[in-house]
Scaffold this active site. Structure first.
Site, PDB file in Angstrom:
ATOM      1  N   LYS A 102       1.873   5.559   9.100  1.00  0.00           N
ATOM      2  CA  LYS A 102       1.363   5.436  10.469  1.00  0.00           C
ATOM      3  C   LYS A 102       2.184   4.439  11.276  1.00  0.00           C
ATOM      4  CE  LYS A 102      -1.583   2.478  11.332  1.00  0.00           C
ATOM      5  NZ  LYS A 102      -1.659   1.094  11.860  1.00  0.00           N
ATOM      6  N   LYS A 112       5.619  -6.371  15.289  1.00  0.00           N
ATOM      7  CA  LYS A 112       5.143  -5.749  14.054  1.00  0.00           C
ATOM      8  C   LYS A 112       5.929  -4.487  13.739  1.00  0.00           C
ATOM      9  CE  LYS A 112       2.731  -4.782  10.416  1.00  0.00           C
ATOM     10  NZ  LYS A 112       1.287  -4.560  10.369  1.00  0.00           N
TER      11      LYS A 112
END
Length: 298
Positions: free
Chosen positions: A240, A172
């Site tokens: 983030k 990811k």
């Protein structure tokens, strides 16, 4: 479909994922820190729970989709958390994007309880969650992955077992590195085209069909040049995720010059009150630097 599925974190991604599971015939028990999304799941045919612990007590497989590492740690380890409700033989699947090291630690601690864990971060934005076309990147034991494949295939179109625990999170991070680079590059190109006096719609059409063609051009550029930054994926989440990637790059000694730059631009979005815009809204930072807006006239 005899298994009861728990879902913790019914946000912009989690709620449509849980709804898709209900539509596929699964019994789904949901929990969220705010009550509205739980009510929406119940109205859709699911069931509600008052705590994460209750979700674990009532489910054989628990999925979560949460904002960051700290929230995942609290939901799993905290008071009335999942660990207090899990039974031996249960499975925990975390669809959040968090630090790979934290994932490995959680998996090890759950394993001591007899609970299997998969890290299964997702990509595809709100549209992919609604349509069940997410890309799901999974780390963990192969047999546990196979046991959950039926669930993944309801929620996602591309489902890949990437390796052992933590491998999903690493994959990811790679995904977010490329997505951010695309968003920044498309933004830079569109602002340049505006400054040069080119027709923005023509530019998007022309370069989308060539070597520059990419997801961001096809799916975001038409909205970007109209100033439409309604979120499919919050810029604050992109920020983030890039922090996770740059921290991991530091840990592994992997150079990340482009990712570091993208990280700073998304930080600027956050500090300028744009964190709830779509991640394509990074164009607004480039526009601020250029002193102009790249917009088409309607």
């Amino acid at each position: 479909m005899s298994r009861t599925i728990g879902f913790v974190g019914l946000g912009i991604m989690g709620l449509p994922m849980a709804k898709n599971l209900v539509d596929a015939g699964y019994s789904v028990v949901g929990y969220n820190r705010s009550q509205g999304p739980v009510d929406a799941l119940v109205a859709h045919g699911g069931e509600g729970a008052d705590t994460a612990k209750e979700v674990a007590e009532r489910s054989e497989v628990v999925l979560s989709c949460l904002p960051d590492t700290a929230v995942v740690e609290d939901v799993v380890r905290g008071e009335d958390g999942l660990m207090e409700g899990f039974n031996e033989g249960d499975i925990y699947v975390d669809h959040s994007t968090i630090n790979p090291v934290a994932t490995e630690d959680l998996a090890a601690d759950l394993d001591e309880m007899g609970v299997d864990m998969l890290d299964a971060p997702i990509s595809g934005g709100e549209e992919g969650a609604i349509e069940g076309t997410l890309s799901i990147m999974v780390g963990g034991d192969d047999a546990v992955f196979e046991a959950c494949l039926d669930l993944f295939e309801v929620m996602g179109e591309t489902v890949t077992h990437c390796g052992p625990s933590g491998a999903g999170q690493t994959t990811k991070a790679c995904n977010q590195i490329v997505v951010a680079a695309q968003m920044v590059s498309v933004s830079e190109a569109l602002v340049f085209a505006e400054k040069a006096g080119a027709d923005l719609e023509a530019v998007v059409e022309a370069i989308s069909g060539g070597a520059a063609g990419c997801w961001a051009l096809d799916n975001r550029a038409p909205d970007m040049i109209r100033g439409d930054f309604d979120p499919g994926f919050f810029a604050s989440y992109q920020y983030k995720d890039l922090r996770i990637a740059t921290d991991a790059g530091e840990s592994y000694g992997s150079p990340m010059p482009v990712t570091e730059l993208a990280h700073e631009l998304y930080k600027s979005m956050e500090e300028n009150g744009m964190g709830r815009d779509d991640n394509s809204g990074v164009m607004q930072v480039i526009e601020m630097l250029a002193g102009t807006e790249a917009r088409v006239e309607e």
